[in-house]
Write a protein that holds these residues in place. Structure first.
Motif, short mmCIF file in Angstrom:
data_model
loop_
_atom_site.label_atom_id
_atom_site.label_comp_id
_atom_site.label_asym_id
_atom_site.label_seq_id
_atom_site.Cartn_x
_atom_site.Cartn_y
_atom_site.Cartn_z
N LEU A 108 -5.74 2.91 2.42
CA LEU A 108 -5.37 3.34 3.77
C LEU A 108 -6.50 4.04 4.51
O LEU A 108 -6.50 4.06 5.74
CB LEU A 108 -4.14 4.24 3.74
N TRP A 149 -1.12 11.22 -2.06
CA TRP A 149 -2.26 10.32 -2.18
C TRP A 149 -2.83 10.30 -3.59
O TRP A 149 -3.08 11.35 -4.16
CB TRP A 149 -3.38 10.76 -1.24
N THR A 152 0.69 6.66 -1.64
CA THR A 152 -0.28 5.66 -1.21
C THR A 152 -1.63 6.00 -1.81
O THR A 152 -1.76 6.95 -2.59
CB THR A 152 -0.33 5.57 0.32
N SER A 189 0.81 -1.22 0.00
CA SER A 189 0.00 0.00 0.00
C SER A 189 0.84 1.27 0.00
O SER A 189 0.29 2.37 -0.08
CB SER A 189 -0.93 0.01 1.21
N VAL A 190 2.16 1.12 0.09
CA VAL A 190 3.05 2.28 0.20
C VAL A 190 4.22 2.15 -0.75
O VAL A 190 4.76 1.06 -0.95
CB VAL A 190 3.56 2.45 1.65
N HIS A 244 -4.09 -1.26 -3.76
CA HIS A 244 -2.67 -1.09 -3.45
C HIS A 244 -1.95 -0.28 -4.53
O HIS A 244 -2.15 -0.48 -5.73
CB HIS A 244 -1.99 -2.44 -3.29
N ILE A 245 -1.07 0.59 -4.07
CA ILE A 245 -0.32 1.48 -4.96
C ILE A 245 0.63 0.69 -5.86
O ILE A 245 0.97 1.15 -6.96
CB ILE A 245 0.46 2.53 -4.13
#
Length: 349
Positions: free
Chosen positions: A175, A204, A170, A159-160, A217-218
């Motif tokens: 999140l 973001w 992210t 996620s990051v 998810h990124i």
């Protein structure tokens, strides 16, 4: 007393920082790859292990002794050097080490490492049980004799995304999802990211791609390739369900500024053709590549866009080869190479 990693001078390095090793958790869960699909994905999985092992150790969490013996018997079939493989027998639930594995931080002077032990709930409690995977960061910290810190909130490695220079990317859809940390506001989550990943800035985007059961998810949409350049996935076909969300992400990226006030350098990569297996659309994406010491390993899906993605990434990564590896069987489990791996950065110990 200094308590958070950031206060103590630790940060999460970019993925291209030299690795001591890569951690993976060997797949065995029939819920992720049902029936014969588990055995069908093993050749792709061992190809991934072999490619990583060309430049670093591969450390594998293994659910039980029988699985350990299976792995040892398979290594010679794929010409994998057993000296590059370390096996750690401990209970596991599933294969997604990016999300349940430890977050390794290094000190600013590269002299020390520590582990952040985020809590893990299998993407909002979707796939119980997940208690064994949640224990993995502490177990690895014990293996390596490293200190670990536990912030006490849910966080997943996929996620990051980090540039190693103070910025993390992210997505709001993940999140800020109430199935993770419903008691925390966006500002509070940003404070945790800054304190425990050692960053100064949180950027973001809105959402993720179709078929991604992680809530966006990124690592399926936007990735740093150097400290000021990102690749972002785009979908040219306006009839495709991914077109709108990826266009929105691109719009948001164009409005972002890094810490020095400069805009992101944005490189667009077209999505692969829809990867549909048994009427299920899997989250196939070239963004789910993994940067290891020996190469950049890119999932490919047997479609015309593969060559274009590899060409673009080869122009961006000039310090190591860019290698396409088939992920058509792996992707059925709803993740790919980045989701399966977690880097252990090298420190000048």
């Amino acid at each position: 007393m200094l308590s958070t990693p950031k206060e103590r001078g630790f940060f999460f390095p970019a993925e291209w920082h030299p690795h001591e090793a890569t951690w993976i958790t060997f797949p065995h869960n029939d819920h992720s790859w049902q029936g014969e699909k588990l055995s069908h994905m093993y050749p792709e999985y061992f190809a991934l292990i072999k490619a990583i092992s060309q430049g670093e150790k591969v450390k594998i969490n293994v659910n039980h002794e029988e699985l350990k013996n299976f792995i040892l018997a398979e290594l010679p079939k794929y010409n994998i050097d057993p000296q590059q493989i370390e096996l750690f027998v401990r209970e596991t639930n599933d294969a997604w080490c990016r999300d349940h594995g430890p977050a390794f931080l290094i000190k600013n002077d590269n002299s020390e490492r520590l582990i952040v032990d985020w809590r893990y709930n299998a993407w909002g409690g979707k796939y119980p049980p997940f208690d064994a995977d949640d224990r993995i960061p502490k177990a690895i910290a014990k293996d390596l004799g490293l200190e670990f810190l536990s912030p006490g909130i849910i966080m997943e490695g996929g996620s990051v995304e980090f540039n190693g220079k103070g910025t993390v990317l992210t997505s709001r859809s993940c999140l800020l999802n109430p199935n993770r940390n419903p008691h925390l506001s966006q500002d509070q989550i940003e404070n945790y990211l800054k304190a425990y990943y050692g960053v100064d800035q949180v950027l973001w985007v809105s959402d993720g791609i179709v078929g991604d059961d992680t809530d966006g998810h990124i690592d399926d949409t936007v990735r740093f390739v150097n400290e000021n350049t990102v690749i972002t996935m785009v979908e040219p076909n306006v009839e495709d369900d991914n077109h709108g969300v990826l266009a929105q992400n691109l719009k948001e990226l164009k409005e972002m500024k890094l810490l020095d006030g400069s805009p992101l350098n944005i490189i667009e990569i077209p999505m692969p053709e829809a990867v549909v297996i048994d009427e299920f659309r899997a989250p196939g994406s070239y963004a789910n590549f993994y940067i290891c010491n020996a190469a950049v390993l890119v999932p490919i899906f047997g479609c015309p866009q593969d060559a274009q993605a590899l060409d673009i990434l080869s122009q961006l990564f000039t310090d190591r080869p860019v290698i396409g590896l088939s992920a058509r069987e792996i992707i059925w489990g709803q993740g790919s190479f980045h989701c399966l791996t977690q880097q252990e950065p090298k420190a000048a110990l």
